[in-house]
Design a protein around this motif. Structure first.
Motif, mmCIF file in Angstrom:
data_model
loop_
_atom_site.group_PDB
_atom_site.id
_atom_site.type_symbol
_atom_site.label_atom_id
_atom_site.label_comp_id
_atom_site.label_asym_id
_atom_site.label_seq_id
_atom_site.Cartn_x
_atom_site.Cartn_y
_atom_site.Cartn_z
ATOM 1 N N ILE A 175 0.969 -1.504 0.248
ATOM 2 C CA ILE A 175 0.075 -0.278 -0.193
ATOM 3 C C ILE A 175 1.065 1.008 -0.418
ATOM 4 C CG2 ILE A 175 -1.778 0.678 0.731
ATOM 5 C CD1 ILE A 175 -2.505 -1.704 0.093
ATOM 6 N N ASP A 176 1.377 1.655 -0.767
ATOM 7 C CA ASP A 176 1.985 2.861 -1.815
ATOM 8 C C ASP A 176 1.256 4.513 -1.599
ATOM 9 O OD1 ASP A 176 3.831 1.089 -1.916
ATOM 10 O OD2 ASP A 176 4.737 1.275 -3.781
ATOM 11 N N SER A 177 0.125 4.482 -1.632
ATOM 12 C CA SER A 177 -0.879 5.395 -1.964
ATOM 13 C C SER A 177 -2.571 4.490 -1.610
ATOM 14 C CB SER A 177 -0.960 5.958 -3.540
ATOM 15 O OG SER A 177 0.472 5.948 -3.653
ATOM 16 N N ALA A 178 -2.826 4.569 -0.192
ATOM 17 C CA ALA A 178 -3.432 4.051 0.138
ATOM 18 C C ALA A 178 -5.269 4.261 -1.189
ATOM 19 C CB ALA A 178 -4.226 4.297 1.290
ATOM 20 N N PHE A 179 -4.631 5.762 -1.251
ATOM 21 C CA PHE A 179 -6.226 6.314 -2.170
ATOM 22 C C PHE A 179 -5.757 7.182 -3.369
ATOM 23 C CE2 PHE A 179 -7.424 5.829 2.008
ATOM 24 C CZ PHE A 179 -9.352 4.976 1.966
ATOM 25 N N LYS A 217 -16.378 5.609 -6.615
ATOM 26 C CA LYS A 217 -15.697 4.963 -5.367
ATOM 27 C C LYS A 217 -13.916 6.096 -5.489
ATOM 28 C CE LYS A 217 -14.343 0.734 -3.945
ATOM 29 N NZ LYS A 217 -14.762 -1.072 -3.268
ATOM 30 N N ASP A 218 -13.511 5.480 -5.009
ATOM 31 C CA ASP A 218 -11.699 5.951 -5.245
ATOM 32 C C ASP A 218 -11.467 4.857 -5.908
ATOM 33 O OD1 ASP A 218 -9.293 7.946 -3.885
ATOM 34 O OD2 ASP A 218 -9.282 6.025 -4.848
ATOM 35 N N PRO A 219 -10.085 5.612 -7.174
ATOM 36 C CA PRO A 219 -10.207 3.515 -7.605
ATOM 37 C C PRO A 219 -9.346 3.114 -6.995
ATOM 38 C CG PRO A 219 -9.144 6.017 -8.755
ATOM 39 C CD PRO A 219 -10.456 6.715 -7.660
ATOM 40 N N PHE A 220 -8.263 4.013 -5.980
ATOM 41 C CA PHE A 220 -7.588 2.820 -5.137
ATOM 42 C C PHE A 220 -7.823 2.072 -4.272
ATOM 43 C CE2 PHE A 220 -3.559 5.411 -6.827
ATOM 44 C CZ PHE A 220 -3.559 5.013 -7.580
ATOM 45 N N ASP A 221 -8.675 2.384 -4.219
ATOM 46 C CA ASP A 221 -10.001 1.817 -2.802
ATOM 47 C C ASP A 221 -10.353 0.427 -3.240
ATOM 48 O OD1 ASP A 221 -11.403 0.879 -0.896
ATOM 49 O OD2 ASP A 221 -12.380 2.652 -0.763
ATOM 50 N N THR A 222 -9.624 -1.189 -3.402
ATOM 51 C CA THR A 222 -9.493 -2.325 -3.857
ATOM 52 C C THR A 222 -9.261 -2.910 -2.994
ATOM 53 O OG1 THR A 222 -7.071 -2.092 -4.544
ATOM 54 C CG2 THR A 222 -8.968 -1.519 -5.815
ATOM 55 N N GLU A 410 -3.206 -0.727 -6.664
ATOM 56 C CA GLU A 410 -4.154 -0.109 -7.136
ATOM 57 C C GLU A 410 -4.143 -1.011 -8.512
ATOM 58 O OE1 GLU A 410 0.273 2.327 -6.920
ATOM 59 O OE2 GLU A 410 -1.695 0.744 -5.212
ATOM 60 N N THR A 411 -3.273 -1.680 -8.455
ATOM 61 C CA THR A 411 -2.856 -2.864 -9.841
ATOM 62 C C THR A 411 -4.236 -2.704 -10.243
ATOM 63 O OG1 THR A 411 -0.869 -3.506 -8.712
ATOM 64 C CG2 THR A 411 -1.800 -4.592 -10.683
ATOM 65 N N LEU A 412 -5.351 -3.337 -9.040
ATOM 66 C CA LEU A 412 -6.692 -3.360 -8.894
ATOM 67 C C LEU A 412 -7.713 -2.971 -9.638
ATOM 68 C CD1 LEU A 412 -4.956 -6.496 -8.109
ATOM 69 C CD2 LEU A 412 -7.207 -6.640 -6.694
ATOM 70 N N SER A 413 -7.492 -1.469 -10.117
ATOM 71 C CA SER A 413 -8.693 -0.269 -9.887
ATOM 72 C C SER A 413 -8.941 -0.611 -11.099
ATOM 73 C CB SER A 413 -7.228 1.347 -10.464
ATOM 74 O OG SER A 413 -6.777 0.877 -10.717
ATOM 75 N N GLU A 414 -8.793 -1.576 -12.210
ATOM 76 C CA GLU A 414 -8.813 -0.629 -12.830
ATOM 77 C C GLU A 414 -8.714 0.569 -14.026
ATOM 78 O OE1 GLU A 414 -10.100 -3.299 -15.972
ATOM 79 O OE2 GLU A 414 -8.873 -4.944 -14.263
ATOM 80 N N ASN A 415 -7.700 1.090 -13.472
ATOM 81 C CA ASN A 415 -8.416 2.798 -14.319
ATOM 82 C C ASN A 415 -7.444 2.218 -15.395
ATOM 83 O OD1 ASN A 415 -5.161 2.148 -13.776
ATOM 84 N ND2 ASN A 415 -5.054 3.581 -12.111
ATOM 85 N N GLU A 416 -6.799 3.254 -16.320
ATOM 86 C CA GLU A 416 -6.140 3.516 -17.462
ATOM 87 C C GLU A 416 -4.842 2.590 -17.900
ATOM 88 O OE1 GLU A 416 -6.214 7.129 -19.359
ATOM 89 O OE2 GLU A 416 -4.962 8.462 -17.342
ATOM 90 N N LEU A 419 -5.661 -1.339 -16.524
ATOM 91 C CA LEU A 419 -6.968 -2.369 -17.252
ATOM 92 C C LEU A 419 -6.232 -3.144 -17.386
ATOM 93 C CD1 LEU A 419 -9.404 -1.540 -18.320
ATOM 94 C CD2 LEU A 419 -8.591 -0.832 -20.594
ATOM 95 N N GLY A 420 -7.697 -4.381 -17.042
ATOM 96 C CA GLY A 420 -7.478 -6.037 -17.070
ATOM 97 C C GLY A 420 -6.564 -6.668 -16.395
ATOM 98 N N TRP A 421 -5.675 -5.987 -15.285
ATOM 99 C CA TRP A 421 -4.510 -6.240 -14.240
ATOM 100 C C TRP A 421 -6.086 -7.455 -12.819
ATOM 101 C CZ3 TRP A 421 0.665 -7.373 -13.712
ATOM 102 C CH2 TRP A 421 1.098 -7.251 -14.701
ATOM 103 N N SER A 422 -6.634 -6.701 -12.980
ATOM 104 C CA SER A 422 -7.751 -7.477 -11.580
ATOM 105 C C SER A 422 -8.189 -8.625 -12.089
ATOM 106 C CB SER A 422 -9.351 -6.524 -11.538
ATOM 107 O OG SER A 422 -9.490 -6.725 -12.658
ATOM 108 N N THR A 423 -8.324 -9.504 -13.564
ATOM 109 C CA THR A 423 -8.098 -10.518 -14.109
ATOM 110 C C THR A 423 -7.451 -11.464 -13.921
ATOM 111 O OG1 THR A 423 -9.959 -9.555 -15.715
ATOM 112 C CG2 THR A 423 -9.186 -11.547 -16.620
ATOM 113 N N ILE A 424 -5.948 -10.643 -14.589
ATOM 114 C CA ILE A 424 -4.770 -11.344 -14.093
ATOM 115 C C ILE A 424 -4.703 -11.861 -12.716
ATOM 116 C CG2 ILE A 424 -2.150 -11.445 -14.347
ATOM 117 C CD1 ILE A 424 -2.788 -9.211 -16.051
ATOM 118 N N TYR A 425 -4.905 -11.162 -11.692
ATOM 119 C CA TYR A 425 -4.228 -11.204 -10.444
ATOM 120 C C TYR A 425 -5.229 -11.957 -9.683
ATOM 121 C CZ TYR A 425 -4.622 -10.228 -5.570
ATOM 122 O OH TYR A 425 -4.482 -10.987 -3.936
ATOM 123 N N LYS A 426 -6.617 -12.596 -10.527
ATOM 124 C CA LYS A 426 -7.409 -13.782 -10.020
ATOM 125 C C LYS A 426 -7.157 -14.995 -10.852
ATOM 126 C CE LYS A 426 -11.486 -11.157 -9.377
ATOM 127 N NZ LYS A 426 -12.832 -10.477 -10.467
#
Length: 430
Positions: A175-179, A217-222, A410-416, A419-426
């Protein structure tokens, strides 16, 4: 139990044999310098010395495990069938290399004590390492040697009951940047607006406004998503929180912020929480202590594990400071710019302090890859990143090791950018 005859039992011998046999191969090991005791032993046994006693299983020893201090060693990597190895053992040896001395060299990070050129963040660069230069950084070569050795041991002692360890996965979250937008304070919030405006990032301005006024919702709040995945896949998940003061390299929310403190406490209710020492704490014992106490005051319990911010690791100083503060586990062992196994093993191991020639009470958990390494340094696509991760995971599964991943919230934030890394994580945890 495996009995090892050697002409001298040193701390280095004891250390690497215990890792090789007990932690990797699940074989208890003991040592003797008495020939009579070795001869009457009925179970598996081997000689580790300069000459065999007879026709027993024999490995000709390199001098490294019987020395003290640091010397500049000339190393030539050669093939052992289909895997690289070094420290040739000669024709009389039952295997062609002294894998114990080679394992100690790699795992103790012997080469990091030698003179080398550091990178811009004062880190030991991957391309300085023997593993990188000889193309085995992406293989847990010590574990591979151990399993290769095991096959020969089984041929020699087929009646012994061998136990196989199980493959294990650990997900670690920094958690380098919580939000991304929230809880930044008035100055940082207006600074963010101004920066977006100057760079014509009008979409960011819109998202920032929606988030601040709680319409989005804050994008880093995953965190809820990460905990949901943890529960779904029954995966051990560790969180590392940065609680250092604001600097050029440490830009998290203030540790005195009530919302941030509530977040840390809530995560600690569902998962283990460790310290993410700030950029300048890697050699500063007083600063490290201050940050450890901060986190302990938030979660009301002892902090026993850590990972250095920016993976800043100075061996042995950083580890010695952690030990002095009763940190029991560290997860920094890996490279920022290259994936793979910095200590050439995928098995957690204890730090060997070459300054004092002792095994220290700090357990090192080496990670296999970091999200930013693949995305930002290696510039891989999502498909290429997933393929590389699964390749590393397969290498660990072959030796039933521990596969440790390093992601950020933030890797799971699905920001630009992610994008797509939440799927990679799963996918890698499934």
């Amino acid at each position: 139990m495996l009995l090892v005859y050697t002409h001298k039992i040193t701390p280095r011998v004891n250390y690497i044999f215990k890792h090789f046999f007990v932690r990797i191969l699940q074989i208890p090991v003991s040592f003797t310098t008495k020939v009579e005791e070795f001869v009457v032993h009925n179970g598996p046994k081997l000689t580790y010395s300069k000459a065999p006693l007879g026709s027993e299983f024999f490995i000709r020893s390199h001098d490294l495990l019987f020395e003290q201090g640091i010397n500049d060693i000339d190393i030539k990597v050669l093939p052992w069938d289909d895997v690289p190895c070094f420290f040739p053992a000669g024709e009389l040896s039952s295997i062609p290399f002294d894998v114990f001395a080679a394992s100690f060299y790699l795992m103790s990070r012997y080469e990091e004590y030698l003179p080398h050129v550091k990178d811009i963040h004062e880190r030991y660069p991957a391309d300085e390492s023997l593993a990188y230069k000889n193309n085995f950084l992406e293989k847990p070569i010590i574990d591979i040697w151990a399993y290769k050795f095991l096959e020969l041991l089984k041929e020699k002692f087929p009646d012994y009951t061998y136990v196989e360890r199980e493959f294990n996965m650990i997900s670690t979250i920094d958690i380098d940047s919580a939000f991304s937008y929230k809880n930044k304070g008035i100055l940082r919030t207006f600074g963010g607006f101004f920066k977006d405006l100057v760079q014509f990032k009008f979409v960011h301005i819109w998202h920032r406004l929606l988030t601040i006024f709680n319409f989005r919702k804050d994008p880093f709040d995953t965190y809820a998503e990460i905990l949901k995945i943890k529960k779904e896949f029954k995966i051990t998940t560790l969180f590392f929180f940065l609680v250092g003061d604001y600097t050029t390299y440490d830009k998290n929310i203030s540790s005195s912020n009530s919302n941030y403190r509530s977040l840390v406490k809530s995560i600690a209710d569902y998962a283990k929480v460790g310290l993410h020492p700030s950029y300048f704490a890697y050699k500063d014992a007083a600063l490290l202590k201050k940050e450890k106490m901060r986190l302990e005051n938030i979660i009301n319990t002892s902090v026993t594990f850590s990972r250095q911010h920016y993976l800043r690791l100075s061996i042995p100083e950083t580890y010695q400071n952690l030990i002095d503060l009763d940190i029991e586990e560290d997860y920094t062992m890996g490279y920022a710019k290259s994936v793979g196994f910095r200590a050439s093993t995928c098995t957690p191991f204890y730090f060997y302090d070459l300054d004092f020639e002792i095994q220290a009470p700090l357990k090192i958990f080496p990670f296999a890859f970091m999200d930013g390494t693949l995305k930002n340094y290696m510039k891989l696509t999502n498909e290429e990143s997933l393929a590389k991760i699964l390749q590393l995971k397969d290498e660990v599964k072959k030796v039933n090791g521990t596969f440790i991943s390093l992601f950020h919230n933030e890797t799971l934030s699905e920001n630009e950018h992610w994008l797509g890394w939440s799927t990679i994580y799963k996918q890698i945890l499934s």
